[in-house]
Design a protein around this motif. Structure first.
Motif, mmCIF file in Angstrom:
data_model
loop_
_atom_site.group_PDB
_atom_site.id
_atom_site.type_symbol
_atom_site.label_atom_id
_atom_site.label_comp_id
_atom_site.label_asym_id
_atom_site.label_seq_id
_atom_site.Cartn_x
_atom_site.Cartn_y
_atom_site.Cartn_z
ATOM 1 N N GLU A 259 90.671 67.385 43.743
ATOM 2 C CA GLU A 259 89.792 67.925 42.707
ATOM 3 C C GLU A 259 89.784 67.028 41.474
ATOM 4 N N THR A 260 90.935 66.477 41.136
ATOM 5 C CA THR A 260 91.013 65.569 39.994
ATOM 6 C C THR A 260 90.126 64.357 40.222
ATOM 7 N N PHE A 261 90.196 63.779 41.422
ATOM 8 C CA PHE A 261 89.351 62.620 41.694
ATOM 9 C C PHE A 261 87.867 62.981 41.575
ATOM 10 N N ALA A 262 87.475 64.138 42.109
ATOM 11 C CA ALA A 262 86.079 64.567 41.995
ATOM 12 C C ALA A 262 85.682 64.710 40.527
ATOM 13 N N LEU A 263 86.580 65.249 39.701
ATOM 14 C CA LEU A 263 86.287 65.376 38.271
ATOM 15 C C LEU A 263 86.136 64.021 37.596
ATOM 16 N N LYS A 264 86.903 63.034 38.037
ATOM 17 C CA LYS A 264 86.804 61.692 37.459
ATOM 18 C C LYS A 264 85.411 61.100 37.678
ATOM 19 N N CYS A 265 84.770 61.494 38.771
ATOM 20 C CA CYS A 265 83.445 60.964 39.099
ATOM 21 C C CYS A 265 82.313 61.824 38.536
ATOM 22 N N ALA A 266 82.626 63.052 38.169
ATOM 23 C CA ALA A 266 81.600 63.999 37.719
ATOM 24 C C ALA A 266 80.954 63.550 36.420
ATOM 25 N N ASP B 83 91.141 57.027 36.110
ATOM 26 C CA ASP B 83 91.238 57.296 34.666
ATOM 27 C C ASP B 83 90.691 56.130 33.862
ATOM 28 N N LEU B 84 91.154 54.934 34.204
ATOM 29 C CA LEU B 84 90.727 53.739 33.467
ATOM 30 C C LEU B 84 89.241 53.465 33.668
ATOM 31 N N LEU B 85 88.781 53.588 34.893
ATOM 32 C CA LEU B 85 87.369 53.337 35.186
ATOM 33 C C LEU B 85 86.470 54.332 34.458
ATOM 34 N N GLU C 104 87.137 56.021 31.714
ATOM 35 C CA GLU C 104 87.141 55.756 30.278
ATOM 36 C C GLU C 104 86.214 54.593 29.940
ATOM 37 N N ARG C 105 86.209 53.559 30.778
ATOM 38 C CA ARG C 105 85.312 52.420 30.556
ATOM 39 C C ARG C 105 83.846 52.794 30.800
ATOM 40 N N ALA C 106 83.595 53.693 31.728
ATOM 41 C CA ALA C 106 82.225 54.070 32.072
ATOM 42 C C ALA C 106 81.540 54.819 30.930
ATOM 43 N N ASP C 107 82.252 55.794 30.346
ATOM 44 C CA ASP C 107 81.585 56.610 29.325
ATOM 45 C C ASP C 107 82.512 57.130 28.239
ATOM 46 N N GLY C 108 83.752 56.660 28.219
ATOM 47 C CA GLY C 108 84.674 57.069 27.167
ATOM 48 C C GLY C 108 85.413 58.371 27.440
ATOM 49 N N THR C 109 85.130 59.021 28.552
ATOM 50 C CA THR C 109 85.786 60.289 28.872
ATOM 51 C C THR C 109 87.214 60.039 29.317
ATOM 52 N N THR C 110 88.143 60.819 28.764
ATOM 53 C CA THR C 110 89.553 60.741 29.166
ATOM 54 C C THR C 110 90.049 62.132 29.489
ATOM 55 N N GLY C 111 91.200 62.177 30.130
ATOM 56 C CA GLY C 111 91.829 63.463 30.409
ATOM 57 C C GLY C 111 91.482 64.024 31.759
ATOM 58 N N SER D 115 79.298 52.191 40.681
ATOM 59 C CA SER D 115 79.634 51.027 41.508
ATOM 60 C C SER D 115 80.034 49.820 40.677
ATOM 61 N N GLU D 116 79.983 49.940 39.360
ATOM 62 C CA GLU D 116 80.341 48.825 38.482
ATOM 63 C C GLU D 116 81.835 48.544 38.520
ATOM 64 N N LEU D 117 82.167 47.261 38.420
ATOM 65 C CA LEU D 117 83.555 46.831 38.298
ATOM 66 C C LEU D 117 83.844 46.820 36.799
ATOM 67 N N LEU D 118 84.395 47.920 36.299
ATOM 68 C CA LEU D 118 84.476 48.172 34.864
ATOM 69 C C LEU D 118 85.749 47.666 34.199
ATOM 70 N N VAL D 119 86.737 47.244 34.984
ATOM 71 C CA VAL D 119 88.005 46.782 34.418
ATOM 72 C C VAL D 119 88.328 45.410 35.003
ATOM 73 N N PRO D 120 87.585 44.371 34.562
ATOM 74 C CA PRO D 120 87.832 43.037 35.101
ATOM 75 C C PRO D 120 89.252 42.574 34.785
ATOM 76 N N PRO D 121 89.856 41.802 35.629
ATOM 77 C CA PRO D 121 89.301 41.192 36.837
ATOM 78 C C PRO D 121 89.430 42.059 38.084
ATOM 79 N N SER D 122 89.798 43.333 37.919
ATOM 80 C CA SER D 122 89.952 44.225 39.063
ATOM 81 C C SER D 122 88.645 44.360 39.832
ATOM 82 N N GLY D 123 88.748 44.490 41.128
ATOM 83 C CA GLY D 123 87.592 44.714 41.981
ATOM 84 C C GLY D 123 87.368 46.189 42.267
ATOM 85 N N LEU D 124 87.953 47.073 41.437
ATOM 86 C CA LEU D 124 87.833 48.506 41.677
ATOM 87 C C LEU D 124 86.627 49.101 40.961
ATOM 88 N N SER D 125 86.038 50.093 41.620
ATOM 89 C CA SER D 125 84.973 50.910 41.047
ATOM 90 C C SER D 125 85.211 52.334 41.520
#
Length: 186
Positions: free
Chosen positions: A44-51, A174-176, A178-185, A59-69
């Protein structure tokens, strides 16, 4: 120390996460109940991270040089659910591996073609399959076959592995987020 809120942020979209908020794991319960409650909490936490993340940012790689999205993590977690519970524990190899092939082993993170909503639906379907498999298991001591070693692997060990996967990747999310839209927690 205060507990994390169990309600969703203002921009929460039930269409993305599937349920309003998340259920806290019980403070008391048997081993199976607690393990499964924590696994659901992390799902559920992961789903909330994407909501509520703008679709073009998933799909953006928001924390370079990481290849995670977030999209790549979703695809990866879908494959993890399939590999550990459906294939190794239940022994069901009737469907092709999701987002993996020997020729392209990192396609879950690197080939983000396709629609995020379709990937989310695939994850939800795989989680539903995982839930059915676990519900049918007689005990945490029930075993499948660990593909790398050919040795038995218990449901208990698999559930702990899944918890570790989700916890680690929720940290990445969490990091992605926050970089996407500033949402934390949450």
């Amino acid at each position: 120390m205060s507990e994390e809120p169990t309600t969703s942020p203002q921009n929460f979209s039930p269409a993305w996460a599937g349920a309003e908020g998340r259920t806290d794991p019980p403070l008391v319960g048997d081993e199976r109940e607690v393990l499964l409650a924590y696994l659901e909490f992390h799902r559920e936490t992961f789903a909330l991270k994407c909501a509520g993340v703008p679709v073009e940012r998933l799909s953006e790689l928001l924390v370079p040089p990481s290849g995670l999205s977030l999209h790549g993590l979703l695809r990866h977690l879908t494959g993890v659910e399939q590999w550990w519970l459906q294939i190794q524990f239940a022994g069901d190899e009737s469907v092709p591996l999701l987002y993996y092939s020997d020729d392209d082993p990192d396609q879950d993170f690197e080939r983000l073609d396709g629609d995020f909503e379709q990937a989310l639906a695939t994850w939800r379907a795989q989680v539903a399959t995982s839930r059915r498999i676990v519900a049918a298991a007689p005990s945490l001591d029930a075993t499948g076959i660990h593909k790398a070693t050919g040795q038995p692997v218990s449901l208990r060990r698999i559930l702990v592995h899944l918890l570790a996967e989700y916890a680690r990747h929720n940290g990445h999310a969490d990091l992605l987020r926050e970089r996407a839209d500033g949402t934390t927690g949450y």
